[in-house]
Design a protein around this motif. Structure first.
Motif, PDB file in Angstrom:
ATOM      1  N   THR A   1      -2.665   3.407  -5.814  1.00 44.93           N
ATOM      2  CA  THR A   1      -2.794   2.768  -4.499  1.00 44.93           C
ATOM      3  C   THR A   1      -3.366   1.367  -4.657  1.00 44.93           C
ATOM      4  N   LYS A   2      -3.219   0.603  -3.600  1.00 46.21           N
ATOM      5  CA  LYS A   2      -3.729  -0.768  -3.620  1.00 46.21           C
ATOM      6  C   LYS A   2      -5.255  -0.769  -3.722  1.00 46.21           C
ATOM      7  N   GLN A   3      -5.881   0.271  -3.161  1.00 40.42           N
ATOM      8  CA  GLN A   3      -7.339   0.362  -3.218  1.00 40.42           C
ATOM      9  C   GLN A   3      -7.817   0.518  -4.660  1.00 40.42           C
ATOM     10  N   ILE A   4      -7.088   1.324  -5.439  1.00 42.70           N
ATOM     11  CA  ILE A   4      -7.471   1.512  -6.848  1.00 42.70           C
ATOM     12  C   ILE A   4      -7.339   0.204  -7.611  1.00 42.70           C
TER      13      ILE A   4
ATOM     14  N   ASP B   1       0.831  -1.201   0.000  1.00 44.59           N
ATOM     15  CA  ASP B   1       0.000   0.000   0.000  1.00 44.59           C
ATOM     16  C   ASP B   1       0.863   1.247   0.000  1.00 44.59           C
ATOM     17  N   ASN B   2       0.597   2.146  -0.960  1.00 37.57           N
ATOM     18  CA  ASN B   2       1.173   3.487  -0.996  1.00 37.57           C
ATOM     19  C   ASN B   2       2.680   3.560  -1.085  1.00 37.57           C
TER      20      ASN B   2
ATOM     21  N   LYS C   1     -11.908  -6.073  -8.887  1.00 40.43           N
ATOM     22  CA  LYS C   1     -13.295  -6.472  -8.617  1.00 40.43           C
ATOM     23  C   LYS C   1     -14.153  -6.297  -9.858  1.00 40.43           C
TER      24      LYS C   1
ATOM     25  N   LYS D   1      -7.458  -2.883  -6.327  1.00 35.83           N
ATOM     26  CA  LYS D   1      -8.499  -3.822  -5.898  1.00 35.83           C
ATOM     27  C   LYS D   1      -9.842  -3.494  -6.545  1.00 35.83           C
ATOM     28  N   LYS D   2     -10.124  -2.198  -6.650  1.00 30.51           N
ATOM     29  CA  LYS D   2     -11.372  -1.764  -7.260  1.00 30.51           C
ATOM     30  C   LYS D   2     -11.444  -2.227  -8.711  1.00 30.51           C
TER      31      LYS D   2
END
Length: 422
Positions: free
Chosen positions: A117-120, A42-43, A126, A122-123
């Motif tokens: 970022t890891k969130q982007i 992350d980041n 999905k 993962k999004k």
């Protein structure tokens, strides 16, 4: 990358929305940075560092490969359709599907973000999973890996190869890196070879025109890479040609068998053989009877040619590419005819019968015989014997016998015939 679909292809119509949006799919997202073999963090990962190097006011497009691994019993075509729908209808401002491959369902996406970022990620993953199995009645694992495109590594096994003319040969460049190359080409001496688009270059029959410096090029999302240069050299087996002005050699003369030798590289060994009655013997070039017959002076001189020198001669040359042998050359020994009369003067009674004879020796036998009387050729049969049934005064004179064979024309001494008793 084989079978790459791009934006030019026909857009597949969007699937119907999921009837059961509450269903959950197990997502096993194992994200790796292949060229470093490290897990994305992350980041603080490599992707984040790459994007933060750009000014905050600017967007930097970074190609990222998503490798989607689905169960074996899934319909690959349906999965491809789902990804195509996502690519053509994607409204994500941060990640755009750029292209995808039928091989292993690999997806290349452009990251349009100052900081990834890891969130982007993962999004986006999905979305991929949801697009592939929206109507699944049971949870099935799908593994999605995020791979940073790495520069292709190009490796040729050697830097220099020697190939025999006319032989088949293949050179191969080992290419590694992710994603796979979407274009491969070869350059020879700075010029692109047409029709060559694989990592292997095949020569059915290698020729001197194929000599040169070869470099393999390949391109993927990370850019263009090239191999080290490979030099190909064409080797040619020796060619040996023999020539003789005469095939029938006069006994006692010196004779030269002219020999020309070619090949690449220049032959380093030269030898001669003579065959008599199917038995081959090596010519001993150290004997005083011979001169030449070597690499530096290939033509062979046979001194004082005689019957023992008769035979079929061949010359053999050897170089790095192999050996070459000449065609057979048959030499025969011939000798000039020797003509001998028993006397130099004879007296013959008028009206009597008389025979004079010339003894002829030599190889080959004469093919023509004739007599001269007082420098005038006598008419009649060509024989070594001259017969007078009734010797007459008109038969008096000086007689000489002549004979011809392959070695030339020879003559006897003079014989004077005198008529008496008239």
């Amino acid at each position: 990358m084989n079978n790459l679909y791009n934006g030019k292809e026909e857009i597949v119509r969007s699937r119907e929305k999921e009837e059961n949006s509450s269903k959950q799919t197990k997502i096993d997202a194992d994200m790796h940075k292949i060229n470093e073999n490290k897990t994305v963090k992350d980041n603080g990962d490599a992707l984040s560092e790459a994007t933060t190097s750009t000014s905050m006011k600017e967007s930097k497009v970074i190609p990222v490969l998503f490798k989607v691994e689905v169960p074996n019993d899934w319909d690959t075509e349906e999965a491809i359709k789902a990804i195509e729908i996502m690519r053509t209808s994607n409204t994500d401002k941060d990640i755009k599907i750029k292209s995808y491959s039928l091989d292993d369902l690999q997806v290349i996406a452009d990251i349009i973000k100052k900081r990834l970022t890891k969130q982007i990620i993962k999004k986006f993953i999905k979305k991929i999973v949801k697009g592939i199995q929206p109507d699944t009645t049971e949870n099935k694992p799908i593994q999605v890996s995020v791979l940073v495109p790495e520069q292709l590594t190009m490796k040729l096994t050697t830097q220099k190869e020697k190939i025999i003319k006319g032989s088949s040969h293949t050179i191969k460049c080992e290419i590694s890196g992710i994603p796979k190359p979407n274009k491969i080409w070869w350059m020879k001496d700075g010029l692109e070879r047409k029709g060559e688009d694989s990592a292997s270059l095949v020569f059915d029959e290698f020729q001197p025109t194929d000599e040169g410096c070869y470099i393999c090029y390949a391109k993927n999302a990370a850019g263009t890479s090239e191999s080290d240069p490979l030099s190909l050299i064409c080797l040619e087996k020796p060619t040996v040609l023999l020539h003789s002005e005469e095939l029938q050699i006069i006994k006692g003369s010196n004779h030269i068998i002219k020999c020309s030798v070619s090949g690449k590289p220049i032959p380093n060994t030269l030898s001669w053989k003579k065959r008599i009655n199917k038995d081959d013997t090596t010519v001993d070039l150290t004997e005083a009877k011979y001169a030449g017959g070597t690499v530096d002076s290939p033509s062979l001189t046979i001194k004082d040619f005689d019957m023992s020198d008769e035979g079929t001669y061949t010359c053999q040359a050897i170089n790095e590419a192999g050996e070459g042998c000449s065609e057979d050359l048959l030499l025969l020994c011939i000798e000039k005819l020797a003509l001998k009369l028993t006397t130099q003067k004879e007296k013959i009674i008028k009206g009597s019968s008389h025979t004079i004879e010339c003894k002829i020796s030599g190889i080959p036998k004469p093919n023509q015989i004739w007599w001269m009387k007082d420098n005038v050729k006598r008419k009649g049969r060509d024989l070594a014997s001259l017969v007078f049934k009734e010797f007459q005064l008109s038969d008096e004179g000086c007689y000489i016998c002549y004979a011809t064979n392959a070695a030339g024309t020879s003559k006897s001494g003079e014989l004077t015939l005198e008529c008496i008793g008239w």
